[in-house]
Write a protein that holds these residues in place. Structure first.
Motif, short mmCIF file in Angstrom:
data_model
loop_
_atom_site.label_atom_id
_atom_site.label_comp_id
_atom_site.label_asym_id
_atom_site.label_seq_id
_atom_site.Cartn_x
_atom_site.Cartn_y
_atom_site.Cartn_z
N ALA A 199 0.83 -1.22 0.00
CA ALA A 199 0.00 0.00 0.00
C ALA A 199 0.86 1.25 0.00
O ALA A 199 0.61 2.19 -0.79
N TYR B 171 3.92 1.54 -0.97
CA TYR B 171 4.67 1.65 -2.22
C TYR B 171 3.81 2.26 -3.33
O TYR B 171 4.27 3.13 -4.08
N VAL B 172 2.54 1.82 -3.39
CA VAL B 172 1.67 2.32 -4.46
C VAL B 172 1.47 3.83 -4.33
O VAL B 172 1.45 4.56 -5.31
N ASP B 173 1.37 4.29 -3.10
CA ASP B 173 1.16 5.72 -2.88
C ASP B 173 2.40 6.54 -3.23
O ASP B 173 2.28 7.66 -3.73
N PRO C 9 6.04 5.37 -4.70
CA PRO C 9 7.06 4.36 -5.03
C PRO C 9 8.49 4.88 -4.91
O PRO C 9 9.39 4.17 -4.44
N VAL D 135 0.45 -4.64 -8.16
CA VAL D 135 1.56 -3.73 -8.49
C VAL D 135 2.21 -4.22 -9.78
O VAL D 135 2.05 -5.38 -10.17
#
Lengths: 124, 643
Positions: free
Chosen positions: A42, A44-46, A48, A86
């Motif tokens: 989570a 990382y997605v916000d 990276p 991802v």
């Protein structure tokens, strides 16, 4: 004095050493992956790029191939255990037959632009 | 035109199927037992000449039958064109339709509650009860005379009521005339008898004289024959003048006797004809109660051989065209009784329908009942409060005709709403449909006119505008369009400048609102016309997508609705109506929108990896999202490490 070199000893020692090496290699490898942290999907997605330089083991199921370029590698969409998806890049050097539905433990490194680059993978 | 015809056909009472009166259902009247009926004199119908089957009587006691009657077009009917009312094969002349309507409206507006109907009816019932055949036939002549005189005197009591309209006075005059004529008849009879006696006496004297003369002549001839000197026959000369005189007297006596006989016959016939005329007059004037009483008196006063009617045969033939029956007193009485029963039962139906809220049907039934029995007490005693409500419905129904003729759709709708509030059975659904269709047709024509004007085709615009005005002359869009055209006439250059200004401000909505005017003003500038067309097309597409999204949101497909709004945004992101629509829908799809916005921002900022992963996340929420699919494809193809 008779010769000190005993060929029997040598014949026994070689397989023993080979087995010991193999066992050592396995243990080494396991210890190496266990050293990596679980992948924070989570976060990382916000953002990276903020994970630049980190390495993780991402256990995920291959969902689809988003893109492929000869000589460069493939861009995969994988679904992490928490359900999030991802994109990861598998360089051509990895050279494995990766198919949708397969589950891997991906050794990934976060690049400067945020790309998740696979450095190794292990099927499980 | 089609709309007016449809409304005319539906709402005019005289034209509506519902306006058909009570159906001649095969419903035995014996099933209807009302207090009023029970109070009727016993066995009033006795004639064997009259075929009035009880199976043709109306039975208005049940709602079911009433509904059947509403749709029975084969039943009795009102012919407003000819001003006649046909009831079971009998035709009543009502006068012109305008007068009939006026009379009906006057009846609805008239408060008769101050009339003492009960007392009046009590008197009339006493009269009919005392003269009923079963009661009076058993009496001796003296008692009968006393009863008739008592009933006759009650006629004057009844005549004091305004509601009677001097009907009882007319009957009492007829009765009195009969009595007076009876006295004259007796005198004429005596005179006739005296004349007969005179004639007989004269005849006898003449006969005696003739015999004497004959005898004298014979003797004279004989003496002449017996005389020897006589050479010739001596003619009898004795008494010739006397005989001639005597014969003259005889002729005069018989003439006098014939005159007296004629006088006597004339006296009797005059009274009979007068009475018969009065009864027939009551019946054709639909004063059935008076017709019954008149027939009762007639039966008592005249013996059986005078029961056939000698007057009004032609009128009766018109009144009862399908029958070859001869009018008799019994037939008059029977018809009157049957009509009264119909009226009374119809009024029960009217009250029943009114109380159940079916007031349009109640109005129709009341109108038919009024045609048949406007002078009947049960009709006149109808509750004034109910009449006021029915009058309001009647006025609006009549108003609908005029409004339909003028195609005033808004006013028609208002009238329908008023009627619907009072009468739950008014068939307004079809009218509403017609109104909607007419409105749409007119608006479409105006749109067509706008489009034609937009293309600079003024002739087509004019034709379309005329058609729109024919369908709905009071369409407010017509005024609007006229204003637009008027404004255009002020100066095309003003519109060109305005177009440029709006285009610069990207105010496409305002351009769209005045597209027709701009179309005409810019017709000499192909480039601007092309731009105008593009704007109109885009705004129309945005409007279409917004409408579609609204519908989908109502169906619970919020994400799909949002997708459509996204599509609209791709056409013109600055459209204010689209912005409002998106703001309205956004709370329902907040999670998706938030991620999508972040994805877009990341994409815009060149953070492709972040954008890709956000699109993937958004796709998890709305898997069929076209925006996400396209975003993922875009980001995948331009993924950094693949450059």
């Amino acid at each position: 004095m008779k010769g000190k070199f005993n060929p029997v000893i040598i014949a026994v020692a070689i397989p023993v050493l080979a087995i010991a090496f193999a066992i050592g290699s396995v243990f080494y490898k396991r210890s190496a992956t266990s050293r990596s942290d679980a992948f924070p999907t989570a976060a990382y997605v916000d953002s990276p790029a903020s994970f630049f330089g980190n390495r993780y083991v991402l256990k995920a199921q291959v969902e689809s191939q988003l893109a492929y370029k000869a000589g460069s590698g493939r861009l995969l969409c994988v679904r992490a255990p928490d359900g999030a998806r991802v994109a990861i890049v598998v360089p051509v050097e990895i050279g494995r037959n990766i198919q949708a539905g397969q589950k891997y433990g991906f050794d990934v490194e976060v690049m400067s632009n945020g790309v998740l680059m696979v450095r190794g993978l292990e099927k499980f | 035109m089609f709309f007016a015809a449809a409304l005319n056909a539906q709402f005019l009472p005289q034209a509506a199927p519902a306006a058909q009166p009570e159906a001649a259902q095969p419903a035995p009247s014996a099933k209807v037992k009302t207090p009023a009926k029970a109070a009727q004199p016993a066995a009033p119908v006795q004639s064997s000449n009259v075929s009035v089957s009880p199976s043709t009587s109306l039975d208005s006691g049940t709602l079911e039958r009433t509904q059947d009657k509403l749709f029975d077009v084969e039943s009795d009917s009102i012919d407003f064109e000819n001003g006649s009312f046909k009831w079971k094969g009998r035709t009543f002349d009502l006068g012109s339709s305008r007068i009939v309507r006026a009379r009906f409206e006057r009846y609805l507006a008239m408060d008769l509650s101050d009339q003492n109907f009960d007392s009046y009816q009590k008197i009339l019932k006493e009269i009919t009860a005392s003269l009923a055949p079963a009661a009076i036939d058993a009496l001796d002549p003296d008692e009968r005379d006393a009863i008739v005189k008592a009933a006759w005197s009650k006629l004057y009591e009844a005549a004091e009521y305004d509601i009677d309209n001097d009907g009882c006075i007319a009957i009492s005059n007829c009765v009195y005339q009969v009595w007076r004529m009876a006295s004259e008849y007796r005198k004429a009879d005596i005179r006739e008898k005296l004349a007969i006696a005179d004639a007989k006496k004269t005849a006898r004297e003449t006969e005696s004289l003739e015999r004497k003369i004959a005898s004298d002549n014979y003797m004279a001839q004989r003496r002449a024959m017996e005389s020897p000197k006589s050479t010739r026959v001596v003619p009898p000369t004795i008494g010739a003048n006397q005989v001639a005189n005597q014969l003259k007297e005889l002729a005069e006596a018989f003439g006098k006797k014939s005159l007296k006989t004629a006088e006597k016959t004339a006296v009797g016939a005059q009274a009979i004809l007068q009475f018969q005329s009065q009864t027939m007059s009551f019946l054709t004037a639909r004063k059935f109660q008076h017709a019954t009483i008149s027939a009762y008196f007639y039966r008592v006063l005249f013996k059986g051989s005078f029961q056939n009617f000698e007057v009004g045969k032609d009128e009766f033939a018109k009144f009862y065209p399908i029958s070859n029956m001869l009018p008799t007193n019994d037939l008059m009485e029977s018809l009157a009784t049957e009509a009264r029963n119909d009226v009374r039962e119809s009024m029960i139906s009217v009250n029943s329908l009114y109380d159940s809220g079916q007031r349009y049907s109640a109005l129709m039934r009341l109108m038919e009942t009024f045609m048949l029995g406007e002078n009947e007490p049960s009709v006149r005693a109808f509750d004034f409060e109910k009449k006021k409500v029915l009058h309001a419905i009647y006025r609006d129904v009549m108003l609908l005709k005029d409004l339909a003729d003028n195609r005033d759709l808004a006013a028609i709708e208002e009238a329908l709403q008023r009627i619907g509030a009072l009468a739950n059975d008014f068939p307004s659904h079809e009218a509403y449909s017609k109104i909607r269709i007419a409105r749409q047709a007119s608006n479409l024509k105006i749109m067509q006119a706008r489009a034609a004007a937009f293309n600079g085709n003024l002739d087509d615009a004019k034709a379309a505008l005329e058609e729109a005005a024919i369908i709905w002359p009071l369409n407010p869009e017509l005024d609007k369009f006229t204003d637009e055209v008027m404004k255009m006439s002020v100066g095309a250059s003003k519109y060109v400048a305005r177009f440029d200004e709006l285009l610069e401000r990207q105010n496409y909505r305002e351009i769209m609102d005045s597209a027709a005017e701009f179309g005409i003003a810019l017709r000499d500038s192909p480039e601007k016309i092309a731009k105008l067309k593009e704007i109109v097309g885009n705004v129309s597409q945005i409007d279409f997508l917004i409408a579609q999204a609204h519908e989908l949101n109502l169906q619970g497909n919020s994400y799909v609705a949002w997708e459509l709004l996204e599509k609209a945004r791709s056409i013109d992101a600055a459209d204010p109506i689209l912005a409002r629509a998106m703001a309205s829908l956004a709370p329902s799809v907040a999670d998706y929108v938030q991620i999508l916005d972040k994805a877009r921002l990341a994409e815009k900022s060149g953070r492709g990896v972040e954008a890709l992963n956000l699109y993937l996340r958004a796709q998890d929420i709305f898997p069929t999202s076209q925006t996400c699919r396209e975003g993922i494809e875009r980001m995948s193809n331009s993924f950094p490490s693949f450059k």
